[in-house]
Write a protein that holds these residues in place. Structure first.
Motif, PDB file in Angstrom:
ATOM      1  N   ASP A 136       0.825  -1.213   0.000  1.00 41.92           N
ATOM      2  CA  ASP A 136       0.000   0.000   0.000  1.00 41.92           C
ATOM      3  C   ASP A 136       0.857   1.261   0.000  1.00 41.92           C
ATOM      4  N   HIS A 161      -7.820  -1.541  -5.803  1.00 37.13           N
ATOM      5  CA  HIS A 161      -7.586  -2.978  -5.867  1.00 37.13           C
ATOM      6  C   HIS A 161      -6.851  -3.484  -4.628  1.00 37.13           C
ATOM      7  N   PHE A 162      -5.770  -2.773  -4.267  1.00 36.83           N
ATOM      8  CA  PHE A 162      -4.985  -3.256  -3.125  1.00 36.83           C
ATOM      9  C   PHE A 162      -5.759  -3.099  -1.815  1.00 36.83           C
ATOM     10  N   LEU A 163      -6.562  -2.013  -1.729  1.00 30.80           N
ATOM     11  CA  LEU A 163      -7.368  -1.865  -0.513  1.00 30.80           C
ATOM     12  C   LEU A 163      -8.314  -3.052  -0.344  1.00 30.80           C
ATOM     13  N   ILE A 203       2.396   2.082  -3.474  1.00 32.17           N
ATOM     14  CA  ILE A 203       1.394   2.573  -4.430  1.00 32.17           C
ATOM     15  C   ILE A 203       0.991   4.001  -4.074  1.00 32.17           C
ATOM     16  N   ALA A 204       0.794   4.264  -2.802  1.00 29.24           N
ATOM     17  CA  ALA A 204       0.397   5.611  -2.379  1.00 29.24           C
ATOM     18  C   ALA A 204       1.496   6.622  -2.686  1.00 29.24           C
ATOM     19  N   ALA A 230      -9.479   8.473  -7.527  1.00 29.71           N
ATOM     20  CA  ALA A 230     -10.175   7.324  -8.113  1.00 29.71           C
ATOM     21  C   ALA A 230      -9.175   6.353  -8.719  1.00 29.71           C
ATOM     22  N   ASN A 231      -8.126   6.084  -7.947  1.00 29.03           N
ATOM     23  CA  ASN A 231      -7.008   5.290  -8.427  1.00 29.03           C
ATOM     24  C   ASN A 231      -7.378   3.792  -8.432  1.00 29.03           C
ATOM     25  N   PRO A 232      -7.561   3.179  -9.614  1.00 33.50           N
ATOM     26  CA  PRO A 232      -8.009   1.778  -9.626  1.00 33.50           C
ATOM     27  C   PRO A 232      -7.005   0.818  -8.988  1.00 33.50           C
ATOM     28  N   PHE A 233      -5.712   1.112  -9.103  1.00 31.23           N
ATOM     29  CA  PHE A 233      -4.715   0.211  -8.500  1.00 31.23           C
ATOM     30  C   PHE A 233      -4.817   0.263  -6.981  1.00 31.23           C
ATOM     31  N   TRP A 234      -4.972   1.484  -6.455  1.00 35.60           N
ATOM     32  CA  TRP A 234      -5.098   1.687  -5.016  1.00 35.60           C
ATOM     33  C   TRP A 234      -6.342   0.955  -4.492  1.00 35.60           C
TER      34      TRP A 234
END
Lengths: 92, 92, 92, 92, 92, 92, 92, 92, 92, 92, 92, 92, 92, 92
Positions: G4, G85-87, G7-8, G79-83
């Motif tokens: 996380d 996903h990991f959440l 990515i952040a 609206a980060n799709p990767f973020w």
């Protein structure tokens, strides 16, 4: 990596970069002078011989800075005193 | 990574970069001189022969700096004294 | 990473960069010369044949620096003496 | 990281950078020549056919440097001799 | 980091950078040509059709260098031969 | 750092940089063309309709290079084939 | 450093750089177009309405490239799709 | 270095760089437009009201790109969703 | 290196760089506008009051981008929310 | 890597870079002066002797900065006091 | 390396760089404005008082961006809140 | 790597770079001044003696900045106080 | 490497770089203003006293940015509060 | 690497770079001013004494920024307070 290898690698890399850098300035400077020479001939055709004579003496002077670089590169490749020293030191 | 490999890798990389750098200055310089030559011919057509003669002698001089670079690259690829030394030293 | 891999990787990278650098200078130089040629034709249409002839000889000279780069890249990809050496040395 | 992976990664990266660099010079050079061509047509409409003919021959010459880059990229992606070598060598 | 990951990461990064670089030169070149075209139309309105026709053929040629970059990026994302090779090799 | 994380990080970074680079060239090119268009309208008001029509077609062509970059970024964020592959492979 | 966090961190950095790069080109391009518009109004006051209308349509087009960058930044932050996903993957 | 620290450090650095980059383009663009506006007023004093009105609408548009950057920086410092997430996640 | 130290070091460095970058663009832009204003006054002394009024409103707008940077720097040094958070968290 | 090797490698690299950098400025400066000299001769042929005399004295002065660089390179290769010190110290 | 040392080193480095960067833009901008002011006085001596008054107000505004940088540097050296915090925290 | 070696290596590298950088500015500045001098002689032959006298005094002043660099390089190579200190300290 | 050494090394490096950067902008700005002043005197000799007075006041203002840098360097070398702190802290 | 060595190495490197950077700006600025002075003399020979007097006062002011750099370098080499401190501290 032994001593000979490092000296050889640095010599090769420096020889290339030096000549590469040495082609940029002279080429641009000669291009500018040549362009102005052609413009001057077109403007004053009667002075063409004076202009071309001054041009070629000047170009030779500019070219000299490129030749300094080429000489350094040639010394580094074919007459490198550091390389010769290590060759003698290691008896190879 | 043994000695031969490093020398070969450095030679390949330097040969490419040297010729690459050696194409920038001469090309720009020749482009400038050529552009002015065409302008001069349009302005003074009667002097076209003098202008083109001076142009091509000058272009040859500019081209020489590109050729220095190309020569260094060719030496590094096909007649590299350091490479030859290590080939002999290792008996390969 | 063994010897062959490094030589191949360096050859690939250098081949690309050399041609990439070799496209910048000649393209700009040719663009400048071509622009001036068109301007000269518009200014002096009667000299169009002299101008275009000088233009194409000059463009060929500028193009030569791009071709030096392309030749180096082709040698590095298809006729690389270092690569051939290592292939023979390792008997592959 | 095994041999194949490194060669593939370097080939991908080099292919992209080469074409990327190869788009800058030609695009600027062609833009300059095209701009001057339009100016020349506006100034001398009667010579429009000579101008556009010279323009397109010149543009093709400039475009050739971009195409050298594109060709290198295509070779590196689809006909890479080093890649083929390693594929055969590892029997994959 | 296994093989697939590296190839994917390099492909993603290269695809982006290639298109990014490929937008700079063509956009500037087209902007210059377009600006001159508008100036030429204002100067010689009667030749507007010749000018715009030459303009759009020229713009297409400039655009082609941007398209080379876009094509390389698309190949790297959607039809990457190295990626396909590793997918098959690992049987995934 | 596992596979998914690296792919996601590279995709995010590349998406941003690509659009960022893709805004520089087109914005400058469009600014130049627009400036000239306004100058041309002031000089030849009667041709305003021809000029604006040519301007907007040209701007759309320049804008296309920015859109290529935006498209690549959108693909990398929302339709990334490498990302989808790893999601399926790991069964997440 | 867990998934996380990376990515952040990449999302934050990329969002800032993208908008930062996206402000340079459009601002310079709009400044140039606006400057020319004011000059055109001073030169041809009767065409002020045509000029300002064309100006603002053009500025909107240039502004669009800055907005692409701003949109990418907003997507990466909010609206980060990767973020997302990991959440979901980590159930946080 | 724990998670919070990295996110905070990246946010601080990005906030500063983004606003810093966002001041270069707009300031130069506005300076150019303002300079031309003053020149236009001196040339055509009767149109001063039209010119200044167009100028300030245009400056606001250019300023918007600087404000995008400032907004991103403010969001990263005072309303950072990633930071808030980690604060909640760690229960601090 | 503990958490507080890193946050402090990044804040100090970012505060300096942000204001440093924020002085380049505005200073150049204001210099250009001021130069043109003086030229305009010399050309049209009767409009000096209109010109200086427009000048100072415009300069204030340009200065605003420098002030954004200065504000960010001041926030990072004297009202840094991340720093305050860590001070409270560690109870110092 | 022992002492001698490092000193030799640094000397080789510095000698090349120094002469390479020393060719750029003088070549451009001489090119500019030479170009103006030819233009001045075309404009005022009666003053050709004064112009060429001033030109060559000035070129010599510019050339001196290139020669400083060449001298430093030659000292580093053939009369390097640090190298001599280490040779004596190690008794080789 | 303990905490105090890092904060001190970063503060020293940032203070220098900030003032260094802050001298480039303002000096160039002021030089441009001053040059134009002198030209304007020579062109319109009767307006010398208006011109110099406007000049010095404008220079003060440009100088303000250099002073922002100088203030930040002075704060970092003599009134650094982070430094003071660590001094108190460690009780020195 | 012992103390002497590092000091020697840094001195060699710095000596080269300093003179290299010191040749760029002065050569360009002298080239510009010389070019203008030749143009001024052609324009006002009667003032040739005043012009050349002012020229050579000015060139000497510009040359002084190159000489500062050369002096620093010479001090670093032949009269380096740090080097002398370490030689005495180690009793060599 | 102990604390004192790092602080001293950073102070030395920063002092040099700050003054070095601080010489570039002011020197170019002053050169531009001085050049224009001489041109203005030649154009309007009767205003020489007004011009030189305005010139020297303006030069002093530009010089002030160089002096800010010099002051920072002097503080870092001779009155460095961080250095003094560590000297007292370690009781040396 | 002990304390003395690092301080000496940093001092040597900084002394060279500072003088090197300090030669670029002043040399270009002085070259520009000198060029304009010669042009002004040719244009207004009667004002030669005023012009050269103003020129040399101005050149001295520009030269001062180069001298600041030279002074810093000399202090770092021959009167370095940090170096003296460590010499005394270590009792050498």
């Amino acid at each position: 990596m032994d001593t000979d290898t490092l000296i050889a690698a640095v010599s090769i890399f420096t020889a290339g970069i030096t000549t590469g850098m040495g082609s940029i300035g002279p080429a641009l400077g000669e291009g500018r002078a040549l362009a102005q020479a052609l413009s001057a001939i077109a403007q004053q055709p009667d002075e063409a011989s004076t202009i071309t004579r001054t041009l070629f003496v000047g170009l030779a002077m500019i070219e000299s800075t490129a030749i300094y670089c080429f000489v350094i590169s040639m010394i580094l490749i074919f007459a490198n005193p550091f390389w010769n020293h290590f060759l003698q030191a290691t008896g190879k």
